[in-house]
Design a protein around this motif. Structure first.
Motif, PDB file in Angstrom:
ATOM      1  N   ASP A  32       0.941  -1.144  -0.081  1.00  0.00           N
ATOM      2  CA  ASP A  32      -0.121   0.094  -0.078  1.00  0.00           C
ATOM      3  C   ASP A  32       0.890   1.333   0.027  1.00  0.00           C
ATOM      4  OD1 ASP A  32      -2.149   1.813   0.244  1.00  0.00           O
ATOM      5  OD2 ASP A  32      -2.592   1.308   2.440  1.00  0.00           O
ATOM      6  N   ARG A  33       0.959   2.055  -1.059  1.00  0.00           N
ATOM      7  CA  ARG A  33       1.601   3.182  -1.184  1.00  0.00           C
ATOM      8  C   ARG A  33       0.832   4.338  -0.720  1.00  0.00           C
ATOM      9  NH1 ARG A  33       3.019  -0.350  -4.846  1.00  0.00           N
ATOM     10  NH2 ARG A  33       5.169  -1.079  -4.730  1.00  0.00           N
ATOM     11  N   ALA A  34       0.448   4.732   0.519  1.00  0.00           N
ATOM     12  CA  ALA A  34      -0.555   5.678   0.981  1.00  0.00           C
ATOM     13  C   ALA A  34       0.002   7.082   0.870  1.00  0.00           C
ATOM     14  CB  ALA A  34      -0.894   5.407   2.448  1.00  0.00           C
ATOM     15  N   GLU A  35      -0.693   7.942   0.426  1.00  0.00           N
ATOM     16  CA  GLU A  35      -0.412   9.264   0.270  1.00  0.00           C
ATOM     17  C   GLU A  35      -1.108  10.013   1.467  1.00  0.00           C
ATOM     18  OE1 GLU A  35      -0.545  10.989  -3.750  1.00  0.00           O
ATOM     19  OE2 GLU A  35       0.555   9.692  -4.527  1.00  0.00           O
ATOM     20  N   VAL A  36      -0.361  10.864   2.191  1.00  0.00           N
ATOM     21  CA  VAL A  36      -1.013  11.140   3.530  1.00  0.00           C
ATOM     22  C   VAL A  36      -0.575  12.687   3.605  1.00  0.00           C
ATOM     23  CG1 VAL A  36      -0.975  11.206   6.044  1.00  0.00           C
ATOM     24  CG2 VAL A  36      -0.902   9.071   4.777  1.00  0.00           C
ATOM     25  N   GLN A  37      -1.617  13.645   3.623  1.00  0.00           N
ATOM     26  CA  GLN A  37      -1.521  15.067   4.047  1.00  0.00           C
ATOM     27  C   GLN A  37      -1.271  15.248   5.453  1.00  0.00           C
ATOM     28  OE1 GLN A  37      -3.431  17.980   1.844  1.00  0.00           O
ATOM     29  NE2 GLN A  37      -4.390  18.828   3.863  1.00  0.00           N
ATOM     30  N   VAL A  38      -0.179  15.897   5.907  1.00  0.00           N
ATOM     31  CA  VAL A  38      -0.014  16.300   7.250  1.00  0.00           C
ATOM     32  C   VAL A  38       0.030  17.846   7.334  1.00  0.00           C
ATOM     33  CG1 VAL A  38       1.767  16.254   9.308  1.00  0.00           C
ATOM     34  CG2 VAL A  38       1.631  14.309   7.519  1.00  0.00           C
TER      35      VAL A  38
ATOM     36  N   VAL B 201       8.674  12.226   1.635  1.00  0.00           N
ATOM     37  CA  VAL B 201       7.988  13.531   1.335  1.00  0.00           C
ATOM     38  C   VAL B 201       7.616  13.725  -0.119  1.00  0.00           C
ATOM     39  CG1 VAL B 201       7.845  15.983   1.578  1.00  0.00           C
ATOM     40  CG2 VAL B 201       8.783  14.641   3.339  1.00  0.00           C
ATOM     41  N   LEU B 202       6.514  13.729  -0.558  1.00  0.00           N
ATOM     42  CA  LEU B 202       6.147  13.796  -1.915  1.00  0.00           C
ATOM     43  C   LEU B 202       6.020  15.274  -2.136  1.00  0.00           C
ATOM     44  CD1 LEU B 202       3.350  11.426  -2.327  1.00  0.00           C
ATOM     45  CD2 LEU B 202       5.765  11.121  -3.097  1.00  0.00           C
ATOM     46  N   VAL B 203       5.270  16.373  -1.405  1.00  0.00           N
ATOM     47  CA  VAL B 203       5.233  17.830  -1.638  1.00  0.00           C
ATOM     48  C   VAL B 203       5.778  18.310  -0.348  1.00  0.00           C
ATOM     49  CG1 VAL B 203       3.567  19.542  -2.077  1.00  0.00           C
ATOM     50  CG2 VAL B 203       3.209  17.289  -2.897  1.00  0.00           C
ATOM     51  N   ALA B 204       6.623  19.169  -0.321  1.00  0.00           N
ATOM     52  CA  ALA B 204       7.245  19.974   0.527  1.00  0.00           C
ATOM     53  C   ALA B 204       6.271  20.848   1.075  1.00  0.00           C
ATOM     54  CB  ALA B 204       8.459  20.752   0.225  1.00  0.00           C
ATOM     55  N   GLY B 205       6.727  21.358   2.444  1.00  0.00           N
ATOM     56  CA  GLY B 205       5.767  22.243   3.176  1.00  0.00           C
ATOM     57  C   GLY B 205       5.292  23.406   2.293  1.00  0.00           C
ATOM     58  N   GLN B 206       4.133  23.834   2.635  1.00  0.00           N
ATOM     59  CA  GLN B 206       3.401  24.938   1.968  1.00  0.00           C
ATOM     60  C   GLN B 206       2.473  25.686   3.221  1.00  0.00           C
ATOM     61  OE1 GLN B 206       1.450  24.067  -1.736  1.00  0.00           O
ATOM     62  NE2 GLN B 206       1.840  22.092  -0.979  1.00  0.00           N
ATOM     63  N   GLN B 207       2.906  27.079   3.211  1.00  0.00           N
ATOM     64  CA  GLN B 207       1.879  27.861   4.193  1.00  0.00           C
ATOM     65  C   GLN B 207       0.608  27.842   3.598  1.00  0.00           C
ATOM     66  OE1 GLN B 207       3.755  30.856   6.456  1.00  0.00           O
ATOM     67  NE2 GLN B 207       1.948  31.660   7.222  1.00  0.00           N
TER      68      GLN B 207
END
Length: 128
Positions: A53-59, A99-105
């Motif tokens: 399972d390759r889960a994409e999770v938003q934190v 990390v797929l997408v680095a931090g964004q404010q």
């Protein structure tokens, strides 16, 4: 006939991984301000091939100001990167994480709070 594959709950794995960094949760508390810092984990997609399972999770990280939000987001990134070669998270083996997408404010309703969002991928197989 084969049995259904029971993958670990990616949101729970992420919550367990981040629990010592703040109020880690799957939904926002009613009183966000009283619980800062808050780390909201939400599965937003991913794939599985029946084996992994390759889960994409938003934190989503909320904190009282911009420097603290970014500092906490960096800790989340570091925690994910530790699992790049695999590791155990509360009894669940993670094959790989990144990390797929680095931090964004992202703006919030309260301009005094700061929210930083990043997307991670957690690869896991069902328990034996």
């Amino acid at each position: 006939m084969t049995a259904a594959v029971g993958f670990p709950d990616a949101e729970q794995v992420a919550e367990n991984l981040l629990a010592d960094l703040g109020y880690a949760c799957k939904w926002l508390p009613d009183d966000l301000e009283a619980n800062l810092p808050v780390l909201l984990v939400t599965r937003i997609g991913g794939t599985d091939d029946g084996v992994t399972d390759r889960a994409e999770v938003q934190v989503d990280v909320w904190h009282v100001d911009r420097p603290q939000a970014w500092a906490l987001a960096s800790k989340v990134r570091d925690r994910i990167n530790v699992l790049a070669s695999g590791g155990d998270v509360a009894g669940v083996w993670v094959d790989h994480a990144r990390v797929l997408v680095a931090g964004q404010q992202i703006p919030t309703e309260n301009p005094d709070d700061r929210r930083v969002v990043q997307t991670v991928r957690i690869d896991m197989r069902p328990p034996l």
